[in-house]
Design an enzyme around this catalytic site. Structure first.
Site: not given
Length: 392
Positions: A213, A224, A245, A248, A271, A307
């Site tokens: 994921h 940097r 979804d 996320h 997930d 999840g």
């Protein structure tokens, strides 16, 4: 079945015809539509107005239907697989959650039986070999360094059915475990990690081939200090998992990943935890409790995202309607790429003669799921389809 739009490896075919014999696809052809019908023979299913894509392949899923793969109970695991199958996932891995090593060994034994029965495609161990600073919905006190001996113990407990381990390569034993997994033919995935750019590339050189994921549970991109995200996105040896979804990842971030890696290196996953296919409420995730509100899963203690409640039919629809992917690109990321990663391209992942008759039928206007076939048997939706009428 005839009259459908078919999404094939070579492109999209309108008014296509697909025949099934037993558990396999027998023929896939294109043809002009008949007047007033889908162009099929009498008795065929008329799929005019529908789009047919290959069954979805989920590399990373923990639960669904109120049940969990981490329960160690076969009946619960069957419920998870059945729930996602009804949403188009015809091939699924079973993902565990961090727990005591002996408990994970027990879960592996139970899940291995279901792999041998053809229900599951393999086992994915997510944890306990992950960073305490990026543990997400994993119990910190149960985390372990990826000692190759412990990793091998779990792999052995899976009786040859361990297909993937997620680990943090910067931890002691991390790179050694990646090399061992690569030697065993098991996918080493970088995830739940505080690794920097250089260490992540070391892990890829050692044999890691998947980003668990991507973007979630790892350092963000700094100008940097590019961190693991840039290393995993830019290396052509790596397949990146993405959770589409709308929770996320912001759609623009998913677009960035596609633009950098390309659809041939993206595997869309769920997930998902136990609330997938269910409503809001309290659910277990391994040894932790999760509260789902408005479809978003968060730990009761601490509030971390725990999840998703996603199913892959929704991920497909979002990819096309929100992210603007072509049908072919969406099929790549939901079927073709994960099938290839699992070494199953000879039997699944595309609509081709000789492959498993794993099909998802979608409405061509809305991309809502209409029906699902697995290995030649309709799982859901057969009653919504109609046969071509006999000629007068």
């Amino acid at each position: 079945m005839s009259g459908a739009r078919l999404v094939l490896p070579g492109g999209v075919v309108e008014h296509g015809r697909l025949t099934v014999e037993g558990s396999r696809i027998a023929t896939v052809t294109s043809g002009a539509p008949r007047a007033g019908g889908g162009g099929g023979e009498p008795g065929d299913l008329d799929l005019t107005g529908h789009t047919v894509v290959p069954g979805f392949v989920d590399l990373h899923v923990h639960g669904g239907g109120g049940a969990s793969y981490a329960s160690g109970v076969a009946e619960e695991a069957l419920e998870v697989a059945r729930t996602h199958l009804e949403h188009g996932t015809t091939t699924t891995m079973a993902s565990t959650v961090t727990g005591e090593i002996d408990e994970l060994c027990h879960q592996a034994a139970v899940l291995s039986e279901l792999v041998e029965d053809g229900v599951l495609a393999g086992i994915h161990f997510e944890g306990p070999f992950i960073s305490p600073g990026r543990c997400g919905a994993h119990r910190p006190d149960l985390l372990r360094d990826p000692d190759p001996a412990l990793v091998r113990k779990l792999a052995d407990a899976a009786r040859g059915h361990a297909r993937m381990f997620t680990l943090a390569p910067e931890l002691p034993g991390g790179l050694e475990s990646v090399r061992m997994l690569a030697d065993l033919g098991i996918i080493a995935a970088v995830g739940h990690t505080d690794s920097d750019y250089a260490k992540t590339l070391e892990a890829v050189d050692a044999g890691a081939t998947v980003a668990t994921h991507l973007f979630n549970a790892m350092p963000g991109i700094q100008h940097r200090a590019p961190g693991p995200i840039v290393a995993l996105l830019e290396d052509e040896r790596v397949t990146v998992e993405l959770i589409n979804d709308g929770v996320h990842l912001h759609p623009s971030v998913l677009d960035l990943a596609y633009g950098t890696a390309g659809p041939d290196r993206v595997a869309l996953i769920t997930d998902a935890m136990g609330a997938a296919g269910m409503g809001d409420g309290l659910y277990p995730l391994g040894p932790l409790q999760v509260r789902v509100e408005n479809g978003v899963a968060r730990l009761v203690e601490g509030g971390s995202i725990a999840g998703s409640t996603l199913t892959l039919d929704v991920a497909f629809r979002r990819s096309v309607t929100v992210n603007g992917l072509s049908l072919g690109q969406a099929v790549q990321s939901l079927s073709t790429v994960p099938a290839r990663l699992l070494g199953l391209s000879d039997s699944i992942g595309s609509l081709e003669a000789g492959k498993n008759a794993d099909l998802v039928v979608l409405d061509s206007d809305t991309y809502e799921l209409v029906a699902v076939m697995r290995r030649g048997e309709w799982i859901v939706g057969a009653d919504r389809l109609h046969t071509v009428a006999h000629a007068a």
